[in-house]
Every structure is written in structure tokens, then in C-alpha cells.
Design a protein around this motif. Structure first.
Motif, PDB file in Angstrom:
ATOM      1  N   ILE A  44       0.851  -1.209   0.000  1.00  0.00           N
ATOM      2  CA  ILE A  44       0.000   0.000   0.000  1.00  0.00           C
ATOM      3  C   ILE A  44       0.876   1.244   0.000  1.00  0.00           C
ATOM      4  N   ASP A  45       1.936   1.270   0.805  1.00  0.00           N
ATOM      5  CA  ASP A  45       2.860   2.410   0.818  1.00  0.00           C
ATOM      6  C   ASP A  45       3.499   2.606  -0.562  1.00  0.00           C
ATOM      7  N   ALA A  46       3.868   1.495  -1.210  1.00  0.00           N
ATOM      8  CA  ALA A  46       4.462   1.581  -2.554  1.00  0.00           C
ATOM      9  C   ALA A  46       3.442   2.120  -3.546  1.00  0.00           C
ATOM     10  N   LEU A  47       2.174   1.705  -3.400  1.00  0.00           N
ATOM     11  CA  LEU A  47       1.124   2.219  -4.284  1.00  0.00           C
ATOM     12  C   LEU A  47       0.928   3.718  -4.079  1.00  0.00           C
ATOM     13  N   TYR A  48       0.976   4.168  -2.812  1.00  0.00           N
ATOM     14  CA  TYR A  48       0.860   5.596  -2.550  1.00  0.00           C
ATOM     15  C   TYR A  48       2.044   6.367  -3.154  1.00  0.00           C
ATOM     16  N   ASP A  49       3.241   5.815  -3.038  1.00  0.00           N
ATOM     17  CA  ASP A  49       4.424   6.445  -3.641  1.00  0.00           C
ATOM     18  C   ASP A  49       4.268   6.519  -5.160  1.00  0.00           C
ATOM     19  N   LEU A  50       3.789   5.415  -5.744  1.00  0.00           N
ATOM     20  CA  LEU A  50       3.560   5.381  -7.188  1.00  0.00           C
ATOM     21  C   LEU A  50       2.484   6.393  -7.583  1.00  0.00           C
ATOM     22  N   LEU A  51       1.426   6.516  -6.780  1.00  0.00           N
ATOM     23  CA  LEU A  51       0.363   7.476  -7.040  1.00  0.00           C
ATOM     24  C   LEU A  51       0.898   8.902  -6.957  1.00  0.00           C
ATOM     25  N   ASP A  52       1.745   9.169  -5.944  1.00  0.00           N
ATOM     26  CA  ASP A  52       2.344  10.505  -5.830  1.00  0.00           C
ATOM     27  C   ASP A  52       3.217  10.829  -7.043  1.00  0.00           C
ATOM     28  N   ALA A  53       4.023   9.855  -7.478  1.00  0.00           N
ATOM     29  CA  ALA A  53       4.881  10.074  -8.659  1.00  0.00           C
ATOM     30  C   ALA A  53       4.030  10.301  -9.899  1.00  0.00           C
ATOM     31  N   THR A  54       2.937   9.528 -10.024  1.00  0.00           N
ATOM     32  CA  THR A  54       2.038   9.687 -11.169  1.00  0.00           C
ATOM     33  C   THR A  54       1.373  11.054 -11.142  1.00  0.00           C
ATOM     34  N   ASN A  55       0.924  11.477  -9.971  1.00  0.00           N
ATOM     35  CA  ASN A  55       0.304  12.803  -9.854  1.00  0.00           C
ATOM     36  C   ASN A  55       1.298  13.910 -10.201  1.00  0.00           C
ATOM     37  N   THR A  56       2.544  13.733  -9.775  1.00  0.00           N
ATOM     38  CA  THR A  56       3.576  14.713 -10.109  1.00  0.00           C
ATOM     39  C   THR A  56       3.791  14.775 -11.616  1.00  0.00           C
ATOM     40  N   LYS A  57       3.878  13.596 -12.244  1.00  0.00           N
ATOM     41  CA  LYS A  57       4.052  13.543 -13.700  1.00  0.00           C
ATOM     42  C   LYS A  57       2.859  14.176 -14.408  1.00  0.00           C
ATOM     43  N   LEU A  58       1.641  13.846 -13.939  1.00  0.00           N
ATOM     44  CA  LEU A  58       0.441  14.419 -14.544  1.00  0.00           C
ATOM     45  C   LEU A  58       0.422  15.938 -14.395  1.00  0.00           C
ATOM     46  N   GLY A  59       0.864  16.419 -13.258  1.00  0.00           N
ATOM     47  CA  GLY A  59       0.954  17.866 -13.053  1.00  0.00           C
ATOM     48  C   GLY A  59       1.925  18.500 -14.027  1.00  0.00           C
ATOM     49  N   THR A  60       3.060  17.845 -14.222  1.00  0.00           N
ATOM     50  CA  THR A  60       4.063  18.341 -15.175  1.00  0.00           C
ATOM     51  C   THR A  60       3.495  18.332 -16.597  1.00  0.00           C
ATOM     52  N   VAL A  61       2.829  17.236 -16.939  1.00  0.00           N
ATOM     53  CA  VAL A  61       2.217  17.137 -18.272  1.00  0.00           C
ATOM     54  C   VAL A  61       1.162  18.221 -18.443  1.00  0.00           C
ATOM     55  N   ALA A  62       0.349  18.459 -17.431  1.00  0.00           N
ATOM     56  CA  ALA A  62      -0.682  19.501 -17.502  1.00  0.00           C
ATOM     57  C   ALA A  62      -0.048  20.880 -17.669  1.00  0.00           C
ATOM     58  N   ASP A  63       1.056  21.135 -16.953  1.00  0.00           N
ATOM     59  CA  ASP A  63       1.758  22.416 -17.096  1.00  0.00           C
ATOM     60  C   ASP A  63       2.294  22.584 -18.511  1.00  0.00           C
ATOM     61  N   VAL A  64       2.883  21.522 -19.043  1.00  0.00           N
ATOM     62  CA  VAL A  64       3.425  21.595 -20.411  1.00  0.00           C
ATOM     63  C   VAL A  64       2.293  21.809 -21.410  1.00  0.00           C
TER      64      VAL A  64
END
Length: 125
Positions: free
Chosen positions: A17-37
Motif C-alpha cells: 500500500i505504501d508503494a502504491l501511494y508512492d507510485l500514485l504521488d509520482a504519477t500525480n507529479t508527472k500528470l501535473g508536469t504534463v498539464a503544465d506543459v
């Protein structure tokens, strides 16, 4: 208390579950970057569209100027055609004058020959 097997599964699930949360945080960060671009691309596309609109207006203005120039050249073409006709008429007139001068030259030559031959003398007064 829980048995060691159950505790091990709980710990493993907790780590998963902790790894899934870390993966979710990384995905959200990437999505934020993609949205900014994507937002930056949208802004840039709007700027490009404004530039294209400006160029379209300029091309329309240039096209209008070329239409005016084309009309002026059309008028000049008509005037030049009229001048060509007038020059053709002058050419005909000069051809006629050339014939007359040729006749005058021949007459002068005949008079000169007669004067040299002594057949024509000065007229008495």
C-alpha cells in the motif's frame, strides 16, 4: 495476537500500500508536469494563432495593393496600345515623306546634271 504468518502478510500488504501511494504521488507529479506543459503549449498555440491572424490581415492588404497595381498596369497597357497605333501612323507618314524626299533628290540630281551639261543656264533678268 496474530500469528507470525498473518503479521507477515499484514506487513507485506502495508508495504504494498505504501508503494502504491508512492507510485500514485509520482504519477500525480508527472500528470501535473504534463498539464503544465500542455498549458504552455496552449498559450504558445494561441500566440502562434494571433501571429497567423496578423499575417492573414497583412496578406489581405498586400493582395489589395497588388490588385490596385494590376489595375494601373491594365490602364498603362491600354495607353501603350494607343501609342503603338499612333507610332504606326507616324511610320506611314515618314514613309511617305521619304518617298517625296527621294523624288526631290532625283529632281535635284537631274537639274544638277542639266546644269553640268550646260543645257540649262541662268535666266536673264
Amino acid at each position: 495476537m496474530a500469528s507470525p504468518e498473518i503479521q507477515r502478510k499484514i506487513d507485506r500488504h502495508g508495504a504494498d500500500i505504501d508503494a502504491l501511494y508512492d507510485l500514485l504521488d509520482a504519477t500525480n507529479t508527472k500528470l501535473g508536469t504534463v498539464a503544465d506543459v500542455q498549458q504552455q503549449h496552449g498559450i504558445r498555440l494561441d500566440e502562434i494563432q494571433q501571429t497567423l491572424n496578423h499575417h492573414e490581415v497583412r496578406f489581405d492588404q498586400i493582395d489589395t495593393r497588388f490588385d490596385g497595381i494590376d489595375a494601373r498596369f491594365g490602364g498603362l497597357e491600354g495607353r501603350i496600345g494607343g501609342l503603338e497605333g499612333r507610332f504606326d501612323g507616324l511610320e506611314g507618314r515618314f514613309g511617305g515623306m521619304e518617298g517625296r524626299f527621294g523624288g526631290m533628290e532625283e529632281t535635284q540630281r537631274e537639274i544638277l546634271e542639266l546644269l553640268r551639261a550646260g543645257q540649262v543656264g541662268p535666266t536673264p533678268k
